[in-house]
Write an enzyme that holds these catalytic residues in place. Structure first.
Site, PDB file in Angstrom:
ATOM      1  CG  ASP A  45      -2.160   0.804   1.064  1.00 24.37           C
ATOM      2  OD1 ASP A  45      -3.250   0.206   1.073  1.00 24.37           O
ATOM      3  OD2 ASP A  45      -2.063   2.043   0.916  1.00 24.37           O
ATOM      4  N   GLY A 287     -31.140   2.801   7.090  1.00 27.17           N
ATOM      5  CA  GLY A 287     -30.733   2.791   5.678  1.00 27.17           C
ATOM      6  C   GLY A 287     -29.340   2.205   5.551  1.00 27.17           C
ATOM      7  CG  PHE A 288     -28.061   1.084   1.610  1.00 25.53           C
ATOM      8  CD1 PHE A 288     -27.239   1.955   0.907  1.00 25.53           C
ATOM      9  CD2 PHE A 288     -29.326   0.814   1.106  1.00 25.53           C
ATOM     10  CE1 PHE A 288     -27.673   2.540  -0.279  1.00 25.53           C
ATOM     11  CE2 PHE A 288     -29.770   1.401  -0.074  1.00 25.53           C
ATOM     12  CZ  PHE A 288     -28.943   2.272  -0.770  1.00 25.53           C
ATOM     13  CB  CYS A 292     -19.944  -1.520  -1.303  1.00 24.60           C
ATOM     14  SG  CYS A 292     -18.249  -1.986  -0.960  1.00 24.60           S
ATOM     15  CE  LYS A 358     -21.630  -4.696   7.448  1.00 27.60           C
ATOM     16  NZ  LYS A 358     -21.898  -5.720   6.460  1.00 27.60           N
TER      17      LYS A 358
HETATM   18  P1  NAI Z   1      -9.880   0.775   1.331  1.00 33.29           P
HETATM   19  O1  NAI Z   1      -9.991   2.225   1.094  1.00 33.29           O
HETATM   20  O2  NAI Z   1     -10.078   0.242   2.719  1.00 33.29           O
HETATM   21  O3  NAI Z   1      -8.450   0.248   0.834  1.00 33.29           O
HETATM   22  C1  NAI Z   1      -7.904   0.594  -0.379  1.00 33.29           C
HETATM   23  C2  NAI Z   1      -6.405   0.789  -0.188  1.00 33.29           C
HETATM   24  O4  NAI Z   1      -5.797   0.982  -1.454  1.00 33.29           O
HETATM   25  C3  NAI Z   1      -6.040   2.011   0.660  1.00 33.29           C
HETATM   26  O5  NAI Z   1      -5.306   1.608   1.797  1.00 33.29           O
HETATM   27  C4  NAI Z   1      -5.208   2.880  -0.295  1.00 33.29           C
HETATM   28  O6  NAI Z   1      -4.143   3.553   0.353  1.00 33.29           O
HETATM   29  C5  NAI Z   1      -4.689   1.854  -1.281  1.00 33.29           C
HETATM   30  N1  NAI Z   1      -4.292   2.443  -2.550  1.00 33.29           N
HETATM   31  C6  NAI Z   1      -5.000   3.277  -3.345  1.00 33.29           C
HETATM   32  N2  NAI Z   1      -4.299   3.598  -4.434  1.00 33.29           N
HETATM   33  C7  NAI Z   1      -3.107   2.952  -4.333  1.00 33.29           C
HETATM   34  C8  NAI Z   1      -1.958   2.889  -5.162  1.00 33.29           C
HETATM   35  N3  NAI Z   1      -1.898   3.547  -6.319  1.00 33.29           N
HETATM   36  N4  NAI Z   1      -0.913   2.132  -4.752  1.00 33.29           N
HETATM   37  C9  NAI Z   1      -0.985   1.464  -3.580  1.00 33.29           C
HETATM   38  N5  NAI Z   1      -2.043   1.486  -2.744  1.00 33.29           N
HETATM   39  C10 NAI Z   1      -3.102   2.218  -3.133  1.00 33.29           C
HETATM   40  O7  NAI Z   1     -10.902   0.091   0.317  1.00 33.29           O
HETATM   41  P2  NAI Z   1     -11.660  -1.308   0.480  1.00 33.29           P
HETATM   42  O8  NAI Z   1     -12.868  -1.151   1.321  1.00 33.29           O
HETATM   43  O9  NAI Z   1     -10.677  -2.371   0.820  1.00 33.29           O
HETATM   44  O10 NAI Z   1     -12.185  -1.527  -1.006  1.00 33.29           O
HETATM   45  C11 NAI Z   1     -11.296  -1.861  -2.055  1.00 33.29           C
HETATM   46  C12 NAI Z   1     -12.137  -2.223  -3.263  1.00 33.29           C
HETATM   47  O11 NAI Z   1     -12.953  -3.364  -2.979  1.00 33.29           O
HETATM   48  C13 NAI Z   1     -13.115  -1.124  -3.701  1.00 33.29           C
HETATM   49  O12 NAI Z   1     -13.215  -1.148  -5.089  1.00 33.29           O
HETATM   50  C14 NAI Z   1     -14.431  -1.557  -3.068  1.00 33.29           C
HETATM   51  O13 NAI Z   1     -15.532  -1.076  -3.780  1.00 33.29           O
HETATM   52  C15 NAI Z   1     -14.330  -3.070  -3.183  1.00 33.29           C
HETATM   53  N6  NAI Z   1     -15.091  -3.807  -2.181  1.00 33.29           N
HETATM   54  C16 NAI Z   1     -15.141  -3.389  -0.890  1.00 33.29           C
HETATM   55  C17 NAI Z   1     -15.855  -4.113   0.041  1.00 33.29           C
HETATM   56  C18 NAI Z   1     -15.951  -3.656   1.460  1.00 33.29           C
HETATM   57  O14 NAI Z   1     -16.769  -4.213   2.187  1.00 33.29           O
HETATM   58  N7  NAI Z   1     -15.156  -2.701   1.920  1.00 33.29           N
HETATM   59  C19 NAI Z   1     -16.565  -5.355  -0.323  1.00 33.29           C
HETATM   60  C20 NAI Z   1     -16.399  -5.723  -1.703  1.00 33.29           C
HETATM   61  C21 NAI Z   1     -15.699  -4.965  -2.585  1.00 33.29           C
END
Ligand code: NAI
Length: 438
Positions: A45, A287-288, A292, A358
């Site tokens: 990250d 609400g949600f 996502c 939630k």
């Molecule tokens: P998050 O925001 O918790 O984590 C994403 C990470 O990616 C961050 O730590 C950020 O610093 C890093 N990042 C961004 N650009 C970067 C780069 N260029 N190089 C290195 N690191 C980078 O996001 P989350 O919740 O994990 O979601 C990730 C994806 O999964 C999204 O597309 C989301 O829609 C999808 N998703 C999320 C769910 C959830 O419950 N949170 C469930 C299913 C899918």
């Protein structure tokens, strides 16, 4: 010799690099490392603080079962690092789990543009560019972030255009369906795994079988669905849209219940007992929220508009509109309760139980609780807030307010004492155990 022949001679994946150490990247990598002992998974990250937290005793994400799993795997085949390029270079497979928010998302629920919202794909594009520049050998790139349809193809194009000589990339779509609060259980026992590739392309077929091989370490084969990339991307957006639609459906019925005196819990039980309907996602609520549902429906609305399907766009937009309305109705009911006092709610203390979007998570992204709190503060209320998993810093930052109007409490009882009203904003199980007489 063709590339396919070369790949057929290859051994299975031994190094995976997951880019994005968030709610998806961290837990997913922990489970892969636990189930595939022969694979080293490096989670990278750009956020050094987040990586440091993953390497510490206080993980940046709370999920039941995650803490012990990560701490165990860290001593074996799970690494967290900020050295993105080295990890990418070393891996045969790269998982993209970076964030894909809505562009200029307006978090005031229900007020998004009727055209929907585009998804911000900058992080995905930057990663594709960087992977192409760094890679000295061919790789499989797995898109796990939730993305608009056509993104896998776009990533493939960026990689192809910028690849070094002799290096080839195969992009797969592998959307994640985990739910925060039960992420580890969802990852260990998924209802299905979707792997999107191209049936016409032998390289893609090989890549699909390689990813399938990884999942088969713990997921039964019949639960692994392979399809084309567009269908895979659309299945993810549709799945979230349909779950959110159920929440809006039951919330719309709750508005009727409040007028006619029916009990929404009983109505939901009556509907959910029908096996064709099912009981999940039929609990009336504020609400949600979360990162996502809102953005994925907004993305679906955008897609419908761009495809010239305004009626379908309107259909899905209403799911968001009902969600925003639910929060507004909740605030109105609270204000009505104080209507008989001279200054209304102004100067009154309201105990707010829960702040995360939630139960089971400390995530506050798009939490309806914040919308309710902001409105009550605007009307002059003082708030005593307690949430078992959200820190004081996070709550104050989210509300963008000083300590004057908000007091963060250590337990529900200190929030409730001295308060004029109690509102439950998150359905944490412990709130059902409150000793109200005390
Ligand atoms: P998050 O925001 O918790 O984590 C994403 C990470 O990616 C961050 O730590 C950020 O610093 C890093 N990042 C961004 N650009 C970067 C780069 N260029 N190089 C290195 N690191 C980078 O996001 P989350 O919740 O994990 O979601 C990730 C994806 O999964 C999204 O597309 C989301 O829609 C999808 N998703 C999320 C769910 C959830 O419950 N949170 C469930 C299913 C899918």
């Amino acid at each position: 010799m063709t590339r396919v022949d070369k790949q057929d001679q290859r051994t299975h994946t031994t190094h995976i690099c997951c880019i994005g150490a968030g709610y998806v990247g961290g837990p997913t990598s922990a489970v892969i490392s636990a189930k595939c002992s022969e694979i080293t998974v490096t989670v990278v990250d750009k956020d050094a603080e987040r990586i440091a937290a993953w390497n510490s005793d206080n993980l940046p994400v709370y999920e039941p079962g995650l803490d012990s799993l990560v701490k165990k795997q860290r001593t074996k085949n799970l690494l967290f690092s900020t050295d993105i390029k080295s990890a990418v270079d070393r891996a045969q497979m790269i998982i993209l789990a970076v964030n894909t928010p809505s562009i200029a998302a307006d978090t005031t629920l229900g007020s998004e543009s009727p055209r929907g919202l585009q998804t911000d794909l900058r992080a995905v594009k930057q990663c594709a560019q960087m992977i192409a520049e760094v890679s000295l050998e061919s790789k499989i790139v797995v898109g796990k972030s939730t993305v608009p349809c056509g993104t896998s193809r776009m990533v493939q194009e960026i990689l192809d255009k910028n690849a070094r000589g002799g290096v080839e990339f195969t992009v797969l779509s592998n959307p994640e369906f985990l739910s925060e609060g039960s992420a580890i259980q969802d990852l260990l026992f998924p209802d299905r795994v979707i792997i999107g590739g191209s049936a016409q392309d032998a390289n893609s077929q090989w890549a699909q079988s390689e990813l399938k091989w990884i999942y088969q370490h713990w997921v039964p084969e019949h639960k692994i669905l392979t399809m084309d990339r567009w269908s895979s991307e659309l299945a993810k957006l549709s799945s979230n849209a349909m779950l959110a639609q159920r929440v809006s459906s039951i919330n719309s019925i709750s508005a009727i219940c409040e007028i006619v005196g029916a009990d929404i819990t009983q109505v939901a039980a009556g509907c959910g007992a029908d096996s064709r309907v099912g009981s999940m996602f039929l609990r009336a609520s504020l609400g949600f929220g979360g990162s996502c549902f809102h953005k994925d429906i907004a993305s679906l609305v955008w897609l419908c508009q761009s495809l010239g399907l305004p009626e379908i766009a309107e259909y899905w937009r209403q799911v968001l509109a009902i969600n925003g309305l639910q929060t507004k109705r909740f605030v109105s009911r609270i204000l009505d309760t104080f209507a008989s006092s001279p200054k209304g709610i102004c100067g009154k203390r309201v105990a707010c139980l829960g702040f995360s979007y939630k139960e089971g998570t400390g995530d506050t992204r798009n939490t309806p609780a914040a919308d309710v709190c902001r409105e009550l503060i605007r009307y002059g209320a003082h708030l005593s807030i307690f949430d078992p998993k959200v820190s004081e810093h996070h709550i104050l930052e989210k509300l963008d307010t000083g300590a004057d109007s908000v007091q963060i409490c250590e337990d529900p009882y200190s929030a409730i004492s001295e308060s004029d009203a109690v509102i439950v904003l998150t359905a944490w199980a412990e709130f059902r155990e409150i000793d109200w007489k005390r």
